[in-house]
Design an enzyme around this catalytic site. Structure first.
Site, PDB file in Angstrom:
ATOM      1  N   CYS A 151       0.804  -1.220   0.000  1.00  0.00           N
ATOM      2  CA  CYS A 151       0.000   0.000   0.000  1.00  0.00           C
ATOM      3  C   CYS A 151       0.838   1.271   0.000  1.00  0.00           C
ATOM      4  CB  CYS A 151      -0.961  -0.019   1.192  1.00  0.00           C
ATOM      5  SG  CYS A 151      -2.063  -1.455   1.119  1.00  0.00           S
ATOM      6  N   HIS A 173      -1.574   7.993   6.328  1.00  0.00           N
ATOM      7  CA  HIS A 173      -2.111   6.782   5.694  1.00  0.00           C
ATOM      8  C   HIS A 173      -3.539   6.556   6.193  1.00  0.00           C
ATOM      9  CE1 HIS A 173      -1.629   3.187   3.360  1.00  0.00           C
ATOM     10  NE2 HIS A 173      -1.738   2.356   4.373  1.00  0.00           N
ATOM     11  N   HIS A 187      -9.692   2.759   0.946  1.00  0.00           N
ATOM     12  CA  HIS A 187      -8.260   2.484   0.809  1.00  0.00           C
ATOM     13  C   HIS A 187      -8.019   1.986  -0.615  1.00  0.00           C
ATOM     14  CE1 HIS A 187      -4.254   1.409   1.339  1.00  0.00           C
ATOM     15  NE2 HIS A 187      -4.290   0.626   2.408  1.00  0.00           N
TER      16      HIS A 187
END
Lengths: 395, 283
Positions: A153, A286, A323
């Site tokens: 990610c 994040h 996400h």
């Protein structure tokens, strides 16, 4: 050392097509995560997620999450078209034009589709795999250099770092730095197995946070050598001045609880940018909404900013668009550039009550007016990889 | 770029063959719990470290004294892979399809960067880590990135790895791409020491025109064409991203130090059908 200017932006997200639609939604604090009927019908309703609407998406009910078609290349091409147009379509020799793409899944749908067939029904596939969307973009724009990175990610920030490197090494004058991932049932099932998905819209840094929401999307920056942009009369919308990456060395799926890895990546990025921590006026974290990630990031930021970590405004965009995996870092950079231009930084959708153990100044409820000297963007991924980028305002 | 090749680790296995037993340089990693890509990459990395007589990294103890000490934060990991984690993707997805269940353990390995994660964890390496997945050129692409990291000054050592594994499904969907399970690992150190052999790597792309890409890659090395004095190395093309990096490593191991004559030398050249090209030149 050559400086890298951002001269163009492109985005495809759960908000729809285009940067302005995306940024407006962020500023308004809205969310695009919702339950998908197609997942309900198949017993895979693990919670709301944000999928791209319209023809590039998996359908209103998510039924196309099982389709073998390659949406990810189409999403990437759409985003890069917007980015190039907004950059005034720079003219550059092929050898001096690069594509750097971050992705966790690449073009996986054709592979999954073949796996669903009987062995005797399968035939060789053409282009598939991690590099497929990058090649689709490179073919489209006539690029002479392609780099595809995958750091879980943190792939989006890693792609920005790779593009910055090509500019600084004087290998390219223009680099299209992008991140892209499209959801399929494969990844939905995976996050269900990990029990990492929230049953309701995610709540980054919130005391009631209960997991992440999946999303998908594509984002592109046109990164251009500053002197090259200046020579053709194109203004720098922002500058990418620093990049840092570091490893936790802790666990394959769980972050280092003390935030040391993300802190290291931030310090490396700051040093790379020639920036002091005091210069940072905003941080895009994040912020997945999981118990451990959000707490880890708070500790990591405190390691770097010290007491200022309680004052410097921070946000997460994942409450709005979910996400987006490999696209996350680049979409955060798109948000940051627009925010620097407007002097308005979006709130964190889904955040209502800060976890007292997360001692951060989370922007929530409404956008905040800011003119920071520099902005930090952080990402973290499986395998303990952390990547950070420093951006400064443009002209 | 002048740097020193400290050690090379190699592993080539028939599909599904068990990992050879070895005496690991530090505590034995739980390779049986990992996917195949991680297993072969870890094995090759450990062999490279063994060869280099590197100090073992321990999270809770001082470094062991050795000729070569790896700093936890000044060591980088770069992996190149053509097909990545397709084998564990298949294992995981079969569980989804056949109803036996989606395994969280398998899913945690469905990322091509998993090997650098496992190497980082098992050797306590906290520096930069990334995976390069741009096709058959990814092995030399990883070498290019590793050399660049060394040139920056902050990174003292880089473990450059190429790994690819095969499967029956991959044979059907991409025949001949990867027919064995293999990995090669190079431990490099930034060291303009006497005897350090320079190596240059270049990459290029020209959509669906491998010949044009090849010319661009050669031109970037200052080799407008492959002259008679330049030997072009053979390498196995059915090992994904591994073959070319393995060939480059072999030539580097055999290269006598001090030769800087560009009128000769050996070239490792990779092109794929999509228009990606990579070249490594060792004088």
């Amino acid at each position: 050392m050559r400086r890298a200017a951002v001269t163009g932006l492109g985005a495809v997200t759960g908000c729809g097509l285009g940067v302005e639609r995306f940024f407006a939604r962020l500023l308004g604090g809205g969310t695009e995560v919702r339950h998908l009927d197609g997942l309900r019908r198949r017993g895979l309703d693990i919670g709301p997620m944000a999928v791209v609407p319209g023809p590039l998406g998996p359908g209103d009910d998510g039924e196309w999450l099982w389709a073998p078609s390659d949406r990810v290349s189409d999403m990437a091409c759409h985003a890069v078209d917007e980015a190039l147009a907004s950059a005034g379509g720079p003219t550059v020799a092929a050898e001096r034009l690069g594509v750097c793409l971050g992705t966790t899944l690449g073009s996986k749908s054709p592979w999954l589709g073949a796996l669903r067939l009987l062995p005797e029904q399968r035939t060789p596939l053409g282009d598939f795999g991690y590099a497929t969307p990058a090649r689709a973009v490179a073919r489209r724009v006539g690029a002479g250099r392609v780099r595809v990175v995958s750091t879980a990610c943190a792939s989006g920030n890693a792609a920005i770092g790779a593009g910055l490197e090509l500019i600084r090494r004087d290998l390219c004058d223009v680099v299209l730095c992008g991140g892209v991932d499209a959801l399929q049932d494969f990844v939905v099932a995976g996050f269900a197995a990990l029990r990492a998905h929230a049953r309701q819209p995610c709540q980054p840094f919130d005391v009631r946070r209960a997991g992440l929401n999946l999303g998908e999307g594509a984002g592109f920056l046109v990164l251009e050598a500053a002197e090259h942009a200046r020579a053709r009369g194109q203004r720098a919308r922002a500058y990418v001045d620093g990049f840092g990456v570091a490893s936790d060395a802790n666990h394959m799926t769980g972050p280092d609880r003390g935030g040391q890895g993300t802190a290291r990546s931030m310090r490396v990025a700051l040093r790379d940018a020639g920036a002091e921590p005091d210069e940072i006026g905003f941080v895009s974290l994040h912020g997945t909404g999981t118990i451990f990630n959000d707490a880890m990031e708070a500790r990591g930021l405190r390691e770097v900013l010290g007491e200022r970590a309680q004052e410097v405004p921070v946000n997460s965009i994942k409450g709005c668009i979910g996400h987006t995996l490999g696209a996350a870092g680049v979409l955060e950079a798109v948000m940051i550039v627009r925010a620097l231009e407007e002097g308005q930084f979006p709130p964190t959708a889904g955040h209502k009550e800060r976890d007292p153990e997360i001692e951060l100044n989370v922007v929530a409820g409404a956008a905040v007016s800011l003119r920071p000297a520099a902005v930090l963007s952080t990402s973290s991924g499986f395998g303990g990889i952390n990547a950070a980028v420093v951006l400064r305002p443009g002209e | 770029m002048a740097c020193e090749l400290l050690g090379v680790g190699r592993l080539v296995l028939e599909r599904g063959a068990p990992l050879p037993e070895r005496r690991w340089t530090r505590r034995r990693p739980p390779v049986e719990r990992m996917d195949r890509l991680c297993g072969v990459a870890l094995w090759a990395a450990d062999e490279a470290l063994l060869q280099a007589d590197a100090a073992l990294l321990r999270a809770d103890a001082a470094l062991r004294q050795s000729d070569v000490a790896l700093g936890a934060e000044s060591t980088a990991l770069v992996l190149g892979s053509m097909c990545g984690c397709h084998a564990v993707d298949e294992d995981f997805y079969r569980g989804v399809l056949d109803g036996t269940g989606a395994s969280p353990r398998l899913f945690s390995y469905t990322l091509p960067s998993s090997p650098v994660g496992e190497i980082s964890i098992n050797y306590g390496i906290r520096g930069p880590a990334l995976a390069i997945v741009e096709g058959r050129t990814a092995g030399l692409g990883a070498l290019d990135e590793g050399l660049h990291l060394l040139s920056g000054g902050d990174i003292q050592h880089v473990l450059v790895i190429a790994a690819d594994v095969s499967s029956a499904l991959l044979d059907q969907l991409s025949p001949g791409a990867v027919t064995q399970d293999s990995a090669v690992a190079l431990l490099l150190r930034a060291a303009p020491m006497a005897g350090a052999a320079p190596i240059s790597v270049s990459l290029a792309y020209a959509a669906d025109q491998p010949g044009v890409a090849q010319r661009r890659a050669l031109a970037a090395l200052g080799l407008p064409e492959i002259g008679a004095a330049v030997r072009v190395a053979d390498y196995p093309a059915d090992r994904g991203a591994v073959g070319a990096l393995d060939a480059a490593a072999g030539i580097w191991e055999a290269t006598r130090p001090g030769r800087l004559d560009r009128s000769g030398g050996t070239l490792v050249l990779v092109t794929d059908e999509h228009g990606q090209a990579a070249a490594a030149f060792l004088p």
